[in-house]
Design a protein around this motif. Structure first.
Motif, short mmCIF file in Angstrom:
data_model
loop_
_atom_site.label_atom_id
_atom_site.label_comp_id
_atom_site.label_asym_id
_atom_site.label_seq_id
_atom_site.Cartn_x
_atom_site.Cartn_y
_atom_site.Cartn_z
N ARG A 57 0.85 -1.19 0.00
CA ARG A 57 0.00 0.00 0.00
C ARG A 57 0.88 1.23 0.00
O ARG A 57 1.97 1.24 0.60
CB ARG A 57 -0.90 0.00 1.24
CG ARG A 57 -1.70 1.28 1.44
CD ARG A 57 -2.48 1.25 2.74
NE ARG A 57 -3.19 2.50 2.98
CZ ARG A 57 -2.68 3.55 3.62
NH1 ARG A 57 -1.44 3.49 4.11
NH2 ARG A 57 -3.39 4.65 3.78
N ILE A 58 0.42 2.29 -0.65
CA ILE A 58 1.13 3.56 -0.63
C ILE A 58 0.12 4.70 -0.64
O ILE A 58 -0.98 4.58 -1.19
CB ILE A 58 2.09 3.68 -1.84
CG1 ILE A 58 3.06 4.85 -1.66
CG2 ILE A 58 1.31 3.81 -3.15
CD1 ILE A 58 4.17 4.89 -2.69
N ALA A 59 0.50 5.80 0.03
CA ALA A 59 -0.32 7.01 0.06
C ALA A 59 0.60 8.21 -0.04
O ALA A 59 1.82 8.11 0.18
CB ALA A 59 -1.15 7.08 1.34
N LEU A 60 0.04 9.36 -0.35
CA LEU A 60 0.84 10.57 -0.50
C LEU A 60 1.37 11.08 0.84
O LEU A 60 2.34 11.85 0.87
CB LEU A 60 0.02 11.67 -1.18
CG LEU A 60 -0.27 11.46 -2.67
CD1 LEU A 60 -1.17 12.58 -3.19
CD2 LEU A 60 1.02 11.39 -3.47
N SER A 61 0.75 10.67 1.94
CA SER A 61 1.23 11.04 3.27
C SER A 61 1.13 9.81 4.16
O SER A 61 0.37 8.88 3.86
CB SER A 61 0.40 12.20 3.84
OG SER A 61 -0.95 11.81 4.00
N ARG A 91 -5.14 8.72 2.65
CA ARG A 91 -5.96 7.71 1.98
C ARG A 91 -5.11 6.97 0.96
O ARG A 91 -4.26 7.56 0.29
CB ARG A 91 -7.16 8.36 1.31
CG ARG A 91 -8.07 7.39 0.57
CD ARG A 91 -9.30 8.08 0.01
NE ARG A 91 -10.20 8.48 1.08
CZ ARG A 91 -11.34 9.13 0.87
NH1 ARG A 91 -11.70 9.47 -0.36
NH2 ARG A 91 -12.12 9.46 1.88
N SER A 92 -5.35 5.69 0.80
CA SER A 92 -4.55 4.87 -0.10
C SER A 92 -4.57 5.41 -1.52
O SER A 92 -5.64 5.70 -2.07
CB SER A 92 -5.08 3.43 -0.11
OG SER A 92 -5.01 2.85 1.17
N GLY A 93 -3.38 5.54 -2.11
CA GLY A 93 -3.27 5.90 -3.51
C GLY A 93 -3.16 4.67 -4.38
O GLY A 93 -3.50 4.69 -5.56
N ALA A 94 -2.69 3.58 -3.78
CA ALA A 94 -2.63 2.27 -4.45
C ALA A 94 -2.59 1.22 -3.37
O ALA A 94 -1.86 1.35 -2.39
CB ALA A 94 -1.41 2.16 -5.35
N VAL A 138 -7.49 14.11 -5.37
CA VAL A 138 -6.47 14.79 -4.57
C VAL A 138 -5.51 13.80 -3.91
O VAL A 138 -4.45 14.20 -3.41
CB VAL A 138 -7.11 15.68 -3.49
CG1 VAL A 138 -7.90 16.80 -4.14
CG2 VAL A 138 -7.99 14.87 -2.55
N HIS A 139 -5.86 12.53 -3.90
CA HIS A 139 -5.01 11.53 -3.25
C HIS A 139 -4.00 10.91 -4.21
O HIS A 139 -3.25 10.02 -3.82
CB HIS A 139 -5.88 10.44 -2.63
CG HIS A 139 -6.87 10.98 -1.64
ND1 HIS A 139 -6.51 11.46 -0.40
CD2 HIS A 139 -8.22 11.17 -1.74
CE1 HIS A 139 -7.59 11.90 0.23
NE2 HIS A 139 -8.63 11.73 -0.55
N GLY A 140 -3.96 11.38 -5.46
CA GLY A 140 -2.96 10.89 -6.39
C GLY A 140 -3.37 11.08 -7.83
O GLY A 140 -4.52 10.80 -8.20
N ALA A 141 -2.41 11.56 -8.64
CA ALA A 141 -2.66 11.73 -10.07
C ALA A 141 -2.57 10.38 -10.78
O ALA A 141 -1.89 9.46 -10.31
CB ALA A 141 -1.65 12.71 -10.66
N PRO A 142 -3.23 10.24 -11.93
CA PRO A 142 -3.22 8.96 -12.62
C PRO A 142 -1.83 8.45 -12.99
O PRO A 142 -1.55 7.25 -12.86
CB PRO A 142 -4.06 9.24 -13.89
CG PRO A 142 -4.94 10.37 -13.51
CD PRO A 142 -4.13 11.22 -12.57
#
Length: 283
Positions: free
Chosen positions: A183-187, A191-194, A246-250
């Motif tokens: 799992r990864i998130a911007l912070s 919220r999960s980005g992937a 807002v939780h991650g660009a494509p």
């Protein structure tokens, strides 16, 4: 948050007490999202917790999870020793929910599925473990639907008006597979980005991708694939399926998905007693 438009809250004690569905109705389980923002279109809530469903049932065929089972209750579940995938995945997926311990003690598995947000960790968990939803239909019948088909996109499910997700069934064969979680998130607490889950066993290898994509995606192969094969699979995902908020660009989501998928591929290749990949070559 107070929902000032609500005119009635019903607490049915049995299925026969469920009211006929009408515009302005909503099923209430944990309510952590429902009460988090205004709902001016709603007039009546039907409290599913009043039905008193046991949160889960462990049996020889697998695990039955009630739609009203909270994430905290699921995480505390005492698992049979052979359910290696369940042991590896349930805890991380429950903790992947963006929320405090208060939220996890109230939020439900079924609510997380039916809300159908891309980052919903119960979507990832149940899809990766071959989950099937048991759905009550308004006419008194029922139908079954794989989780992969239940969640269609952000906020969109295959449930028809008045249908109730009763429970999710996870087969014992899936619960006993090898598993890897990423799992990864911007912070750190974002919220999960992937959120990716890989599983491997006698029936083959599977990769489930959620959070990065607008709906859960899954690929199945006879064995752990080569790195090049996995990269080709992910490269074929249409641009429109990568989530954008807002939780991650494509483009970021696509990039990190490739990295995490390769980590999972290597983990499961190391765990595979045969040491073989999908082509039959040494992994």
């Amino acid at each position: 948050m107070d929902l000032n438009a609500i005119e009635a809250v019903l607490a049915p004690a049995a299925r026969a007490d469920l009211p006929a569905w009408r515009a302005g109705d909503a099923w209430l389980a944990g309510g952590t999202w429902l009460f988090s923002e205004p709902q001016p279109h709603l007039a009546r809530l039907v409290d599913l917790a009043a039905l008193g469903w046991p949160p889960y049932a462990v049996g020889p065929d697998g695990l039955e999870i009630a739609a009203t089972c909270t994430l905290a209750a699921l995480e505390r579940l005492d698992l049979p020793p052979g359910w290696t995938a369940a042991a590896a995945l349930i805890g991380p997926c429950c903790r992947a929910l963006l929320g405090s311990f208060k939220v996890r003690n109230t939020a439900t598995v079924g609510g997380n599925l039916c809300l159908a947000l891309p980052a919903g960790p119960m979507i990832a968990l149940t899809a990766a473990l071959d989950g099937t939803g048991l759905i009550w239909t308004p006419d008194g019948g029922e139908r079954r639907l794989p989780v992969l088909d239940l969640v269609r996109g952000p906020g969109e499910t295959a449930l028809e008006p008045g249908e109730v997700l009763r429970r999710i069934d996870l087969p014992a064969a899936a619960l006993g597979r090898r598993a890897a979680f990423r799992r990864i998130a911007l912070s750190p607490d974002g919220r999960s980005g992937a959120l990716l889950i890989g599983t491997s066993g006698a029936t083959g290898w599977a990769l489930t991708v959620t959070a990065a994509t607008r709906r859960p995606l899954q690929w199945r192969l006879p064995a752990v694939p080569e790195a090049e094969t996995l990269a080709e699979i992910l490269a074929a995902v249409p641009d429109a399926l990568w989530d954008d908020d807002v939780h991650g660009a494509p483009d970021w989501r696509r990039h990190v998905t490739g990295i995490l998928a390769e980590e999972i591929r290597r983990d499961l290749a190391e765990q595979d007693p045969s040491g073989r990949d999908a082509s039959g070559a040494a992994a």
